[in-house]
Write a protein that holds these residues in place. Sequence first.
Motif, short mmCIF file in Angstrom:
data_model
loop_
_atom_site.label_atom_id
_atom_site.label_comp_id
_atom_site.label_asym_id
_atom_site.label_seq_id
_atom_site.Cartn_x
_atom_site.Cartn_y
_atom_site.Cartn_z
N LYS A 64 -7.66 2.72 7.58
CA LYS A 64 -6.82 2.11 6.55
C LYS A 64 -6.92 0.58 6.53
N HIS A 94 0.87 -1.18 0.00
CA HIS A 94 0.00 0.00 0.00
C HIS A 94 0.91 1.22 0.00
N ASP A 124 -2.81 5.49 1.20
CA ASP A 124 -3.30 4.21 1.73
C ASP A 124 -2.44 3.67 2.86
#
Length: 127
Positions: free
Chosen positions: A33, A9, A13
């Motif tokens: 998240k 990620h 993110d």
Amino acid sequence: MLKVGDLMHTQADIPAVVESAPLSEALLEMSAKKLGMTAVVDGENRISGIFTDGDLRRLLTKTHDLRTTPIADVMTRRCTTATPDMLAAEALAVMERKKINGLLVADEQGRLVGALNMHDLLRSGIV
């Protein structure tokens, strides 16, 4: 061969908070998240530590004010990290050996560039 950089990620993110953030902010970041962890970084985005779902469970046995306790007081300082060019299979081996479910990904200067968890490896077919 898949590398960590292919699976991690990135940018918005990545769950991350600054060292001075209260524990409550870290918990909100973790929830938003959905990786089961948040990085704790300094003012230059260098990784200072990590706070995980496991850390939270252990913390609940102690008395802490979630609104005022600084995350720096309860994070794990010497966390295991990966690099973007590490093979995904290597990252899996590290996670298995350390009995952890996620890794922060750092560049050569220790700056946070990504996050990877076991679900990412499962989706990729590595596991």
